[in-house]
Design a protein around this motif. Structure first.
Motif, PDB file in Angstrom:
ATOM      1  N   UNK A 182      25.594   9.512  38.534  1.00 18.78           N
ATOM      2  CA  UNK A 182      24.540   9.608  39.544  1.00 18.78           C
ATOM      3  C   UNK A 182      23.869   8.258  39.743  1.00 18.78           C
ATOM      4  N   UNK A 183      23.719   7.527  38.663  1.00 21.93           N
ATOM      5  CA  UNK A 183      23.105   6.203  38.722  1.00 21.93           C
ATOM      6  C   UNK A 183      23.862   5.271  39.658  1.00 21.93           C
ATOM      7  N   UNK A 184      25.188   5.302  39.574  1.00 19.43           N
ATOM      8  CA  UNK A 184      25.999   4.396  40.386  1.00 19.43           C
ATOM      9  C   UNK A 184      25.863   4.698  41.879  1.00 19.43           C
ATOM     10  N   UNK A 185      25.765   5.980  42.223  1.00 17.03           N
ATOM     11  CA  UNK A 185      25.607   6.346  43.631  1.00 17.03           C
ATOM     12  C   UNK A 185      24.232   5.912  44.148  1.00 17.03           C
ATOM     13  N   UNK A 186      23.194   6.153  43.355  1.00 20.34           N
ATOM     14  CA  UNK A 186      21.862   5.725  43.765  1.00 20.34           C
ATOM     15  C   UNK A 186      21.783   4.208  43.913  1.00 20.34           C
ATOM     16  N   UNK A 187      22.428   3.505  42.999  1.00 18.85           N
ATOM     17  CA  UNK A 187      22.422   2.050  43.078  1.00 18.85           C
ATOM     18  C   UNK A 187      23.135   1.573  44.333  1.00 18.85           C
ATOM     19  N   UNK A 188      24.232   2.212  44.703  1.00 24.83           N
ATOM     20  CA  UNK A 188      24.938   1.843  45.928  1.00 24.83           C
ATOM     21  C   UNK A 188      24.067   2.121  47.152  1.00 24.83           C
ATOM     22  N   UNK A 189      23.363   3.236  47.121  1.00 28.23           N
ATOM     23  CA  UNK A 189      22.457   3.565  48.231  1.00 28.23           C
ATOM     24  C   UNK A 189      21.359   2.508  48.341  1.00 28.23           C
ATOM     25  N   UNK A 190      20.834   2.085  47.203  1.00 21.48           N
ATOM     26  CA  UNK A 190      19.846   0.999  47.181  1.00 21.48           C
ATOM     27  C   UNK A 190      20.414  -0.275  47.801  1.00 21.48           C
ATOM     28  N   UNK A 191      21.616  -0.652  47.374  1.00 17.66           N
ATOM     29  CA  UNK A 191      22.236  -1.876  47.903  1.00 17.66           C
ATOM     30  C   UNK A 191      22.391  -1.808  49.423  1.00 17.66           C
ATOM     31  N   UNK A 192      22.766  -0.655  49.934  1.00 14.76           N
ATOM     32  CA  UNK A 192      22.937  -0.502  51.381  1.00 14.76           C
ATOM     33  C   UNK A 192      21.606  -0.583  52.111  1.00 14.76           C
ATOM     34  N   UNK A 193      20.550  -0.068  51.496  1.00 16.99           N
ATOM     35  CA  UNK A 193      19.233  -0.201  52.111  1.00 16.99           C
ATOM     36  C   UNK A 193      18.800  -1.657  52.178  1.00 16.99           C
ATOM     37  N   UNK A 194      19.068  -2.401  51.137  1.00 19.16           N
ATOM     38  CA  UNK A 194      18.735  -3.824  51.131  1.00 19.16           C
ATOM     39  C   UNK A 194      19.528  -4.561  52.209  1.00 19.16           C
ATOM     40  N   UNK A 195      20.815  -4.241  52.310  1.00 21.11           N
ATOM     41  CA  UNK A 195      21.662  -4.891  53.316  1.00 21.11           C
ATOM     42  C   UNK A 195      21.197  -4.574  54.740  1.00 21.11           C
ATOM     43  N   UNK A 196      20.630  -3.409  54.927  1.00 16.27           N
ATOM     44  CA  UNK A 196      20.226  -2.966  56.265  1.00 16.27           C
ATOM     45  C   UNK A 196      18.704  -2.930  56.424  1.00 16.27           C
ATOM     46  N   UNK A 197      18.012  -3.730  55.635  1.00 20.02           N
ATOM     47  CA  UNK A 197      16.552  -3.699  55.635  1.00 20.02           C
ATOM     48  C   UNK A 197      15.959  -3.989  57.012  1.00 20.02           C
ATOM     49  N   UNK A 209      17.841   5.008  39.826  1.00 23.56           N
ATOM     50  CA  UNK A 209      19.213   4.774  39.362  1.00 23.56           C
ATOM     51  C   UNK A 209      19.205   4.354  37.903  1.00 23.56           C
ATOM     52  N   UNK A 210      18.115   3.713  37.484  1.00 24.20           N
ATOM     53  CA  UNK A 210      17.994   3.285  36.091  1.00 24.20           C
ATOM     54  C   UNK A 210      17.459   4.394  35.189  1.00 24.20           C
ATOM     55  N   UNK A 211      16.761   5.359  35.786  1.00 26.04           N
ATOM     56  CA  UNK A 211      16.258   6.493  35.011  1.00 26.04           C
ATOM     57  C   UNK A 211      17.343   7.546  34.777  1.00 26.04           C
ATOM     58  N   UNK A 212      18.279   7.679  35.706  1.00 26.08           N
ATOM     59  CA  UNK A 212      19.268   8.760  35.639  1.00 26.08           C
ATOM     60  C   UNK A 212      20.032   8.823  34.309  1.00 26.08           C
ATOM     61  N   UNK A 213      20.473   7.692  33.737  1.00 30.08           N
ATOM     62  CA  UNK A 213      21.225   7.792  32.472  1.00 30.08           C
ATOM     63  C   UNK A 213      20.330   7.970  31.251  1.00 30.08           C
ATOM     64  N   UNK A 214      19.017   7.984  31.448  1.00 33.35           N
ATOM     65  CA  UNK A 214      18.094   7.982  30.306  1.00 33.35           C
ATOM     66  C   UNK A 214      17.185   9.213  30.306  1.00 33.35           C
ATOM     67  N   UNK A 215      17.785  10.349  30.602  1.00 36.92           N
ATOM     68  CA  UNK A 215      17.057  11.612  30.573  1.00 36.92           C
ATOM     69  C   UNK A 215      17.384  12.294  29.246  1.00 36.92           C
ATOM     70  N   UNK A 216      16.377  12.388  28.390  1.00 38.25           N
ATOM     71  CA  UNK A 216      16.619  12.821  27.028  1.00 38.25           C
ATOM     72  C   UNK A 216      15.957  14.163  26.711  1.00 38.25           C
ATOM     73  N   UNK A 217      16.572  14.911  25.811  1.00 40.35           N
ATOM     74  CA  UNK A 217      15.939  16.063  25.195  1.00 40.35           C
ATOM     75  C   UNK A 217      15.387  15.664  23.835  1.00 40.35           C
ATOM     76  N   UNK A 218      15.061  16.683  23.030  1.00 43.18           N
ATOM     77  CA  UNK A 218      14.477  16.415  21.717  1.00 43.18           C
ATOM     78  C   UNK A 218      15.157  17.274  20.649  1.00 43.18           C
ATOM     79  N   UNK A 219      15.084  16.794  19.423  1.00 44.32           N
ATOM     80  CA  UNK A 219      15.411  17.595  18.259  1.00 44.32           C
ATOM     81  C   UNK A 219      14.102  17.896  17.546  1.00 44.32           C
ATOM     82  N   UNK A 220      13.799  19.187  17.359  1.00 48.36           N
ATOM     83  CA  UNK A 220      12.490  19.594  16.866  1.00 48.36           C
ATOM     84  C   UNK A 220      12.639  20.222  15.487  1.00 48.36           C
ATOM     85  N   UNK A 221      11.899  19.757  14.502  1.00 51.48           N
ATOM     86  CA  UNK A 221      11.952  20.397  13.171  1.00 51.48           C
ATOM     87  C   UNK A 221      11.481  21.841  13.263  1.00 51.48           C
ATOM     88  N   UNK A 222      12.322  22.764  12.846  1.00 53.24           N
ATOM     89  CA  UNK A 222      11.984  24.185  12.940  1.00 53.24           C
ATOM     90  C   UNK A 222      11.092  24.601  11.767  1.00 53.24           C
TER      91      UNK A 222
END
Length: 536
Positions: A116-131, A164-177
């Motif tokens: 997902x990050x790569x697609x968002x980054x490509x969309x960003x690049x296209x927006x910059x190119x067509x600013x 695009x930079x947040x997409x690969x860094x979505x984390x869960x947790x391990x919780x002591x039961x």
């Protein structure tokens, strides 16, 4: 975000504040300068004409018309001429878009964050190119000066970069039961199909600020674009297709007469699991009521009535520059712009003098003309509300210090940037969001007094204050009942910063690390039977 993105040229040209006492009784009513080339309203040609999408919407990866064939006109607010037409989608059209998003979600939710990050980054690049083309569309249908529109185009693109930079860094947790032998973990999962309803004042940035985190989380979207400014939204949809966003993941629809029906369809659909809306508090309440039938997840960024406080110990030049940026950016048509400007008595006269001088340097006209700092408001309804607030204040004792009139010689939607002195809490401007180029100046004596005045509002989106006393800064920042505060700055928007309010300004946050969480749900898994000896 670079703080220069939205500053007007007039802000940089502020004169040094006069030290002499400001005499309101002798100050003439000032007029802003008008652009001399107003009649030469020529829209620059797009480098890529295919970005202007007329009579079609983007649904399931295809450009389609409304099933009814109905369209509506989109007007240039500068000269009231028709730019083109867009489909007037209805409930049936909306259901097709929702179905497309639901189908796409089945596979898109399985993509890795990196994909997902790569697609968002490509969309960003296209927006910059067509600013430049995006900025041209923004100025054409919104009316803001081209320099301002370029800033919005860059700001909008930055949300795709951020998420695009947040997409690969979505984390869960391990919780002591607390139960021996159990193991507890959490997963973050996309909430599902999202309905996004966006406003006209930032036709690019309000799209990307919602779509970016939705896609980063793995959601698919149906975006209802504003009828006043649909072509910017549709240009972004074209770039999404070029960026490789799978069909059905992003759907952009438009409506005018059918807007209430489309909104209701989005809010009541059991397929849509979340609605994000930016707009007025009144409409937000309606959408929230409609969404209750399916208990959707919601994030609403609603109306504001932002206080802007200048204390005696403020740096005067900086405070004037910040007030100009906050109040008059986009001709006052931002949800976070200063609506009530409170100035402490000891600095009131000097601030007012410098503020009036700064506004006198504005130049009105078409956003495509060189040297223009301010364009029109969006439509006749906006002009009427602005004038109503001005006339109400004057009738209740306010003193007109600059502007105060419609400018039909420039166009039907032009209103002179206006300053009113001697304001009080009984005036409409003190209690309602003006959403136009009117600055009301209120004099106050004490910190306690101004905090009460600033918080005397049902809404609490943004607030600003200027002070060089570090203890006062801490006290006032904690005391103000708003979701966002600018201290010694009039510009708070940044993809890295959480954007949202409290009270009747809504709930939820957009942008920042918190923004992606609005499009996710937490799933907990408990693994039992993990006690006992390990078998050899």
């Amino acid at each position: 975000m670079n703080s220069s993105l939205f500053k007007y040229s007039s802000s940089a040209a502020l004169s040094v504040a006069r030290k002499s006492k400001f005499q309101r009784s002798t100050l003439p009513v000032l007029q802003t300068r008008h652009a001399s080339t107003m009649n030469n309203h020529n829209v620059p040609k797009l480098s890529d004409p295919s970005l202007l999408k007329l009579d079609v919407n983007f649904v399931n990866g295809e450009w389609v018309k409304a099933k009814s064939g109905k369209t509506f006109d989109v007007y240039d607010p500068t000269n009231s001429k028709v730019i083109g037409t867009a489909p007037d989608m209805d409930s049936a059209d909306t259901e097709l878009a929702i179905a497309a998003a639901a189908t796409a979600f089945k596979s898109f939710k399985t993509w890795t964050g990196r994909e997902r990050s790569k697609v968002l980054r490509k969309w960003y690049d296209l927006m910059v190119e067509n600013q430049e083309d995006i900025a041209t569309l923004i100025t054409w249908e919104n009316g803001k000066p081209l320099a301002d529109a370029r800033g919005e185009a860059a700001y909008a693109a930055n949300f795709f970069e951020w998420f695009s930079e947040e997409a690969p860094r979505i984390y869960g947790d391990t919780i002591p039961a607390s139960v021996p032998g159990n193991r507890v973990v959490t997963f973050k999962e996309p909430v599902g199909v999202c309905g996004l309803i966006t406003p006209w004042n930032f036709p690019a940035a309000m799209i990307t600020r919602k779509v970016g985190p939705a896609l980063a989380a793995g959601c698919t979207v149906v975006c209802k674009a504003p009828s006043e400014t649909p072509f910017t939204s549709l240009a972004l949809a074209e770039l999404a297709q070029r960026a490789g966003v799978p069909k059905g993941v992003v759907n952009v629809i438009t409506a005018a007469t059918n807007t209430p029906a489309v909104g209701k369809t989005i809010c009541t659909s059991p397929t849509i699991k979340k609605v994000s809306f930016t707009g007025s508090t009144g409409v937000g309440k309606t959408l929230m009521s409609q969404s209750s039938s399916t208990l959707k997840k919601l994030s609403f960024e609603l109306g504001g009535n932002s206080p802007f406080i200048v204390f005696d110990d403020a740096d005067l030049t900086s405070a004037v520059a910040g007030a100009i940026t906050s109040k008059f950016r986009s001709s006052g048509q931002t949800c976070v712009c200063a609506n009530r400007i409170y100035v402490q008595a000891g600095i009131y006269d000097a601030f007012t003098s410098a503020f009036v001088d700064a506004v006198a340097k504005f130049q009105l006209g078409s956003g495509f003309e060189k040297g223009v700092t301010h364009g029109p408001v969006i439509n006749a309804k906006a002009v009427a509300k602005v004038d109503e607030h001005v006339q109400d204040a004057i009738s209740k004792g306010a003193k007109l210090l600059a502007g105060g009139q419609k400018l039909p010689e420039l166009g039907a939607n032009f209103y002179a940037p206006t300053i009113l002195g001697g304001m009080n809490a009984e005036m409409k401007l003190a209690n309602e969001e003006t959403f136009g180029p009117v600055a009301g100046l209120f004099k106050f004596e004490t910190e306690e007094e101004v905090i009460k005045l600033a918080n005397a509002s049902d809404v609490g989106l943004a607030g600003y204050f200027y002070s060089q006393d570090i203890q006062r800064v801490a006290r006032v920042a904690e005391a103000m009942e708003v979701g966002m505060i600018g201290v010694n700055t009039g510009l708070i928007s940044d993809p890295a910063a959480p954007f949202g309010g409290m009270k009747e300004s809504g709930f939820g946050r957009e942008g920042s690390k918190y923004g992606v969480g609005e499009y996710m749900v937490t799933k907990m898994v408990t693994y039992g039977g993990n006690s006992g000896p390990i078998k050899a």
